[in-house]
Scaffold this motif. Structure first.
Motif, mmCIF file in Angstrom:
data_model
loop_
_atom_site.group_PDB
_atom_site.id
_atom_site.type_symbol
_atom_site.label_atom_id
_atom_site.label_comp_id
_atom_site.label_asym_id
_atom_site.label_seq_id
_atom_site.Cartn_x
_atom_site.Cartn_y
_atom_site.Cartn_z
ATOM 1 N N ASP A 118 0.859 -1.186 0.000
ATOM 2 C CA ASP A 118 0.000 0.000 0.000
ATOM 3 C C ASP A 118 0.896 1.237 0.000
ATOM 4 O OD1 ASP A 118 -1.718 2.113 0.491
ATOM 5 O OD2 ASP A 118 -2.867 1.077 2.038
ATOM 6 N N ASP A 119 1.106 1.826 -1.183
ATOM 7 C CA ASP A 119 1.982 3.003 -1.296
ATOM 8 C C ASP A 119 1.501 4.148 -0.415
ATOM 9 O OD1 ASP A 119 3.536 1.621 -3.033
ATOM 10 O OD2 ASP A 119 3.195 2.930 -4.764
ATOM 11 N N LYS A 120 0.192 4.306 -0.311
ATOM 12 C CA LYS A 120 -0.366 5.410 0.476
ATOM 13 C C LYS A 120 0.016 5.264 1.945
ATOM 14 C CE LYS A 120 -4.699 7.830 1.456
ATOM 15 N NZ LYS A 120 -6.180 7.852 1.207
ATOM 16 N N GLU A 121 -0.100 4.036 2.471
ATOM 17 C CA GLU A 121 0.262 3.792 3.867
ATOM 18 C C GLU A 121 1.758 4.012 4.082
ATOM 19 O OE1 GLU A 121 0.042 0.246 7.252
ATOM 20 O OE2 GLU A 121 0.174 -0.265 5.127
ATOM 21 N N LEU A 122 2.574 3.481 3.171
ATOM 22 C CA LEU A 122 4.018 3.622 3.306
ATOM 23 C C LEU A 122 4.430 5.087 3.232
ATOM 24 C CD1 LEU A 122 6.803 2.358 3.563
ATOM 25 C CD2 LEU A 122 6.804 1.989 1.082
ATOM 26 N N ARG A 123 3.825 5.855 2.316
ATOM 27 C CA ARG A 123 4.124 7.285 2.198
ATOM 28 C C ARG A 123 3.761 8.011 3.489
ATOM 29 N NH1 ARG A 123 0.805 8.352 -1.545
ATOM 30 N NH2 ARG A 123 2.175 7.532 -3.167
ATOM 31 N N TYR A 124 2.610 7.650 4.057
ATOM 32 C CA TYR A 124 2.173 8.269 5.315
ATOM 33 C C TYR A 124 3.183 8.005 6.426
ATOM 34 C CZ TYR A 124 -0.228 8.630 9.793
ATOM 35 O OH TYR A 124 -0.544 8.919 11.097
ATOM 36 N N ILE A 125 3.660 6.758 6.546
ATOM 37 C CA ILE A 125 4.606 6.406 7.607
ATOM 38 C C ILE A 125 5.922 7.150 7.420
ATOM 39 C CG2 ILE A 125 5.976 4.513 8.586
ATOM 40 C CD1 ILE A 125 3.632 2.641 7.824
ATOM 41 N N LEU A 126 6.412 7.216 6.187
ATOM 42 C CA LEU A 126 7.682 7.902 5.903
ATOM 43 C C LEU A 126 7.575 9.388 6.239
ATOM 44 C CD1 LEU A 126 8.564 6.196 2.498
ATOM 45 C CD2 LEU A 126 9.807 5.909 4.642
ATOM 46 N N LYS A 127 6.454 10.021 5.862
ATOM 47 C CA LYS A 127 6.279 11.445 6.144
ATOM 48 C C LYS A 127 6.025 11.687 7.630
ATOM 49 C CE LYS A 127 4.934 13.121 1.601
ATOM 50 N NZ LYS A 127 3.976 13.929 0.817
ATOM 51 N N ARG A 128 5.237 10.807 8.243
ATOM 52 C CA ARG A 128 4.958 10.944 9.678
ATOM 53 C C ARG A 128 6.246 10.932 10.485
ATOM 54 N NH1 ARG A 128 2.648 5.749 12.470
ATOM 55 N NH2 ARG A 128 4.871 5.262 12.168
ATOM 56 N N ASP A 129 7.168 10.052 10.125
ATOM 57 C CA ASP A 129 8.419 9.913 10.856
ATOM 58 C C ASP A 129 9.535 10.775 10.273
ATOM 59 O OD1 ASP A 129 7.196 8.089 12.544
ATOM 60 O OD2 ASP A 129 7.770 6.365 11.325
ATOM 61 N N ASN A 130 9.174 11.627 9.291
ATOM 62 C CA ASN A 130 10.136 12.528 8.655
ATOM 63 C C ASN A 130 11.380 11.758 8.201
ATOM 64 O OD1 ASN A 130 11.101 15.006 7.708
ATOM 65 N ND2 ASN A 130 12.159 15.468 9.640
ATOM 66 N N PHE A 131 11.144 10.653 7.525
ATOM 67 C CA PHE A 131 12.231 9.796 7.059
ATOM 68 C C PHE A 131 12.463 10.098 5.581
ATOM 69 C CE2 PHE A 131 14.356 5.854 5.839
ATOM 70 C CZ PHE A 131 15.191 5.652 6.923
ATOM 71 N N ASP A 132 13.389 11.007 5.313
ATOM 72 C CA ASP A 132 13.590 11.494 3.949
ATOM 73 C C ASP A 132 14.783 10.851 3.252
ATOM 74 O OD1 ASP A 132 15.611 12.641 5.409
ATOM 75 O OD2 ASP A 132 15.234 14.697 4.749
ATOM 76 N N ARG A 133 15.294 9.756 3.785
ATOM 77 C CA ARG A 133 16.401 9.054 3.135
ATOM 78 C C ARG A 133 15.885 8.329 1.896
ATOM 79 N NH1 ARG A 133 20.802 8.606 6.694
ATOM 80 N NH2 ARG A 133 21.683 6.970 5.379
ATOM 81 N N PRO A 134 16.744 8.128 0.879
ATOM 82 C CA PRO A 134 16.313 7.367 -0.304
ATOM 83 C C PRO A 134 15.943 5.936 0.066
ATOM 84 C CG PRO A 134 18.367 8.565 -0.733
ATOM 85 C CD PRO A 134 18.111 8.660 0.745
ATOM 86 N N VAL A 135 14.837 5.462 -0.483
ATOM 87 C CA VAL A 135 14.415 4.074 -0.276
ATOM 88 C C VAL A 135 14.077 3.474 -1.630
ATOM 89 C CG1 VAL A 135 13.527 4.577 2.026
ATOM 90 C CG2 VAL A 135 11.971 4.599 0.071
ATOM 91 N N CYS A 136 14.288 2.175 -1.744
ATOM 92 C CA CYS A 136 13.958 1.463 -2.982
ATOM 93 C C CYS A 136 12.683 0.661 -2.752
ATOM 94 C CB CYS A 136 15.106 0.531 -3.380
ATOM 95 S SG CYS A 136 14.735 -0.519 -4.814
ATOM 96 N N ILE A 137 11.708 0.799 -3.650
ATOM 97 C CA ILE A 137 10.486 0.006 -3.577
ATOM 98 C C ILE A 137 10.668 -1.197 -4.505
ATOM 99 C CG2 ILE A 137 7.990 0.005 -3.780
ATOM 100 C CD1 ILE A 137 9.153 1.968 -1.712
ATOM 101 N N ASP A 138 10.754 -2.369 -3.915
ATOM 102 C CA ASP A 138 11.031 -3.602 -4.665
ATOM 103 C C ASP A 138 9.718 -4.173 -5.190
ATOM 104 O OD1 ASP A 138 12.547 -5.620 -5.736
ATOM 105 O OD2 ASP A 138 12.696 -6.776 -3.871
ATOM 106 N N ARG A 139 9.233 -3.605 -6.297
ATOM 107 C CA ARG A 139 7.894 -3.922 -6.809
ATOM 108 C C ARG A 139 7.710 -5.405 -7.113
ATOM 109 N NH1 ARG A 139 4.824 0.239 -5.294
ATOM 110 N NH2 ARG A 139 5.621 2.227 -6.055
ATOM 111 N N ASP A 140 8.689 -6.007 -7.752
ATOM 112 C CA ASP A 140 8.547 -7.389 -8.204
ATOM 113 C C ASP A 140 9.367 -8.362 -7.353
ATOM 114 O OD1 ASP A 140 6.922 -6.595 -10.415
ATOM 115 O OD2 ASP A 140 8.745 -5.932 -11.447
#
Length: 287
Positions: free
Chosen positions: A108-130
């Motif tokens: 759930d990209d929306k949930e993950l985006r919310y968690i990253l912004k909530r915790d102010n985690f602005d480091r690069p992350v890789c989303i391993d789609r497949d």
């Protein structure tokens, strides 16, 4: 009633599994020690899931790979505030020379985006789609064994999650910067007043606090080294660092009820005791 019976059954199974944890850890260490991690060539990194950034895995003496699959509670697995604290500590001792590579599956990209912004985690992350990284390496299914300290050749030096286990954290720091405890403490024993607490019904959006008591039942001083929790919705604090033989101390555990349903959370107390930690569990229902 059925949900509560399910939780009790789960607790019984977890208690039985604790006996095999050492054997599992020893087997995984033997299997993964020195194993080379293979990275896909075209990994894409983003900030907050949406903003693509230019990032290449640095050629460093050591690097930390954090892989998080999409099963279970995402927030519980990430515990980003604890990662930020550990990264800041490592940066201060190594002049920021250790890259931390975060690779997430996303249900759930929306949930993950919310968690990253909530915790102010602005480091690069890789989303391993497949699940390419997982398919190349076939990581253990247990989240506590999906984090690795790698050398410059991407070979595993330490396996385990240092924010979920303080003993593993010590291994990382010792390997990275030669940080180790100078004082070897004699073991003592620590007993909780209760090993499991039922918090009952907790209203969604509120915080429930529970005071627990522990007692040093050994013959040497107990020195607290810290706590870990199974989820960032749970926090443990206390106003003491040592307990003399026969002395008791209290710990305040706070649980933030984020979503409805039954819950099972744990707090591990670390110090100079057998197995280095003592686990206390908490169950209840959020409505």
């Amino acid at each position: 009633m059925k949900q509560r019976l399910y939780i009790l059954s789960l607790l019984f199974l977890l208690a039985a599994c604790q006996e095999n944890k050492k054997e599992q850890f020893a087997r995984l260490v033997q299997e993964w020690q020195g194993k080379e991690i293979v990275f896909p060539q075209d990994m894409a990194f983003t900030r907050f899931v949406t903003e693509q950034v230019e990032y290449r895995i640095p050629d460093a003496e050591y690097k930390v790979l954090i892989y998080v699959d999409s099963t279970g509670c995402t927030s519980c697995k990430l515990q980003l505030p604890k990662w930020k604290e550990l990264i800041a500590h490592v940066d201060s001792t190594t002049n920021s020379n250790i890259p931390f590579i975060f690779v997430f599956q996303s249900k759930d990209d929306k949930e993950l985006r919310y968690i990253l912004k909530r915790d102010n985690f602005d480091r690069p992350v890789c989303i391993d789609r497949d699940s390419r990284l997982d398919k190349l390496n076939k990581f253990p299914q247990d989240i506590t064994f999906q984090t690795f300290l790698l050398d410059k050749n991407n070979k595993v030096k330490v396996i385990g999650n240092p924010v979920h286990n303080l003993a593993v954290r010590a291994l990382y720091l010792k390997q990275i910067a030669g940080v180790q405890h100078k004082e070897i403490l004699a073991k003592t024993t620590l007993e909780p007043e209760k090993s499991e607490y039922d918090l009952g019904t907790v209203k969604e959006g509120t915080t429930k606090k529970q005071t627990i008591a522990v007692r040093n039942t050994g013959i040497t001083v107990f020195k607290l080294t810290g706590f870990t929790t199974s989820c960032d919705c749970t926090e443990a604090t206390c106003n003491w660092k040592e307990l003399q033989p026969g002395e008791s101390g209290t710990i305040t555990v706070s649980y933030e009820a984020e979503q409805p349903g039954d819950f099972y959370r744990t707090v591990e107390i670390y110090g100079n005791i057998p197995n280095n930690s003592l686990m206390v569990s908490f169950i209840g229902t959020v409505k």
